[in-house]
Design a protein around this motif. Structure first.
Motif, PDB file in Angstrom:
ATOM      1  N   GLY A 128       0.858  -1.183   0.000  1.00  0.00           N
ATOM      2  CA  GLY A 128       0.000   0.000   0.000  1.00  0.00           C
ATOM      3  C   GLY A 128       0.890   1.228   0.000  1.00  0.00           C
ATOM      4  O   GLY A 128       1.614   1.480  -0.962  1.00  0.00           O
TER       5      GLY A 128
ATOM      6  N   LYS B 166      -3.730  -6.106   6.096  1.00  0.00           N
ATOM      7  CA  LYS B 166      -3.242  -5.154   5.098  1.00  0.00           C
ATOM      8  C   LYS B 166      -2.341  -5.854   4.076  1.00  0.00           C
ATOM      9  O   LYS B 166      -2.442  -5.616   2.873  1.00  0.00           O
ATOM     10  CB  LYS B 166      -2.479  -4.023   5.786  1.00  0.00           C
TER      11      LYS B 166
ATOM     12  N   HIS C  95      -3.114  -6.773  -0.081  1.00  0.00           N
ATOM     13  CA  HIS C  95      -2.235  -6.328  -1.168  1.00  0.00           C
ATOM     14  C   HIS C  95      -1.705  -7.526  -1.958  1.00  0.00           C
ATOM     15  O   HIS C  95      -1.649  -7.490  -3.191  1.00  0.00           O
ATOM     16  CB  HIS C  95      -1.072  -5.528  -0.580  1.00  0.00           C
TER      17      HIS C  95
END
Length: 398
Positions: free
Chosen positions: A312, A377, A381
């Motif tokens: 990210g 997270k 991704h």
């Protein structure tokens, strides 16, 4: 967007799936994850055939034997289902037990006694097992003679996602619901290349100009296997504990239902607290929450940073522990190269190979994370590399 709901309206008083409410809410795609035994497949098949038999009662006269024998040899419901599994082998196996007598016995019992005295009834599949097949309720004269009267009613169809190329044509206006059963594979590598896009292709092939009008809808049914799957990636879904999550402006809705499984108390006691029980009874994702979470400071030394990656917008360190585990942490090492999968900035290096390697470890559940938030997270991704690289084609989202 998640809807904040304090009670579960998707459960009937008897504890089964509230298909009527779900049907009213779903605009195009409804992804329903629930415990085993809450009536997902049964409920939607029963829902479809109930509506279907209502349409045929309105169209034809079944009141007397005389009227029955005047009916066309082949009829069809105007509300039909299209049942899908992932592969042809799975569809063939599912066909063995799909059409329970529960689904059509009320219609049969509503017929005049003279009809049932003269005719047997049974379910018949037509078409090759290697392609889409039609499902009929057949009535045939009991009396043995050279040419027996036969009446058949087309109820729906069964096929596999892998047969998308064989589901072609001007559309099938009688199909009102596409049921995708067991959409979550038990093994991460069992998905078809570009599987969500294949499903959308089938949806449009069947629905054509009806798509998006509410005249045809798709329900995907599954248990809480793993949060890592191509459908969650495709629709950017990661609200795994929310009862209802709206995506695509309402065109796709995800339901994670707390409906309790129907089990005997002895069965519940056997599974309670086990990994299988959390999946089967509690509808919990085994790899949510604390799965593979390992604090870097608690990892076995020596701990060595191999390189950094940007996930990210956050730089993260890829560490190797003393017992050979690979771990992602927010702690980075400025002396190690930093890789990105976008245009590099300053001293960054553009290279997707580190991401592919990490994605492979995610798929095989051998990658560890410094915190639960970091795991979510990172997996969000990396899952693009788990699924998108199976095909040279990129996915086009509706």
């Amino acid at each position: 967007m998640s809807a904040i709901i304090t009670v579960n309206p998707y459960e009937t008083e008897e504890g089964w799936l509230n298909t009527e409410l779900l049907w009213d809410e779903i605009e195009q795609f409804g992804v329903i994850v629930g415990a085993r035994g809450v009536g997902k497949t049964y409920g939607w098949m029963d829902f479809s055939l109930d509506r279907g038999f209502d349409t045929i009662r309105d169209k034809y006269d079944f009141e007397t034997l005389e009227e029955f024998e005047k009916l066309p040899e082949e009829m069809k419901l105007d509300f039909q289902f299209y049942y899908l599994r992932r592969t042809g082998t799975q569809a063939e196996a599912a066909a063995e037990d799909l059409m329970l007598e529960d689904f059509y016995i009320d219609f049969v019992n509503s017929l005049n006694e003279e009809i049932l005295e003269k005719y047997d009834y049974y379910i018949e599949y037509t078409g090759s097992k290697k392609g889409p097949r039609k499902i009929y309720l057949v009535f045939r004269e009991k009396e043995e003679k050279k040419k027996r009267i036969r009446k058949s009613i087309l109820l729906g169809r069964i096929a596999a996602l892998s047969m998308a190329e064989k589901i072609r044509g001007p559309g099938i206006p009688e199909i009102k619901i596409i049921i995708v059963d067991e959409f979550q594979a038990k093994k991460n590598w069992d998905y078809l290349p570009n599987e969500p896009a294949e499903l959308e292709d089938i949806y449009e092939s069947i629905g054509r100009i009806r798509c998006g009008t509410g005249d045809i809808k798709v329900v995907l049914l599954g248990n809480s296997g793993t949060i890592l799957n191509p459908y969650f990636d495709y629709y950017d879904y990661d609200e795994f504990t929310e009862l209802k999550t709206i995506k695509k402006g309402g065109e796709a809705i995800f339901y994670h239902l707390p409906n309790k499984a129907k089990r005997s108390e002895k069965s519940k006691n056997l599974f309670k607290g086990s990994a299988y029980g959390k999946y089967s009874l509690d509808n919990d994702y085994a790899d949510n929450q604390m799965f593979n979470v390992l604090r870097l400071k608690d990892a076995i030394p020596p701990r060595k940073c191999l390189y950094n990656v940007v996930i990210g917008d956050l730089p993260m360190g890829i560490w190797k522990t003393g017992d050979q585990k690979i771990l992602i942490s927010r702690i980075t090492d400025d002396d190690k190269p930093t890789f990105v999968d976008r245009m590099p900035i300053n001293n960054e290096h553009q290279d997707i190979q580190p991401y592919v390697i990490l994605a492979d470890k995610v798929a095989h559940k051998t990658l560890h994370f410094d915190s639960p938030e970091l795991r979510l997270k990172s997996e969000k991704h990396l899952r693009r590399y788990v699924y998108h690289r199976k095909s040279s084609n990129t996915w086009e989202k509706f």
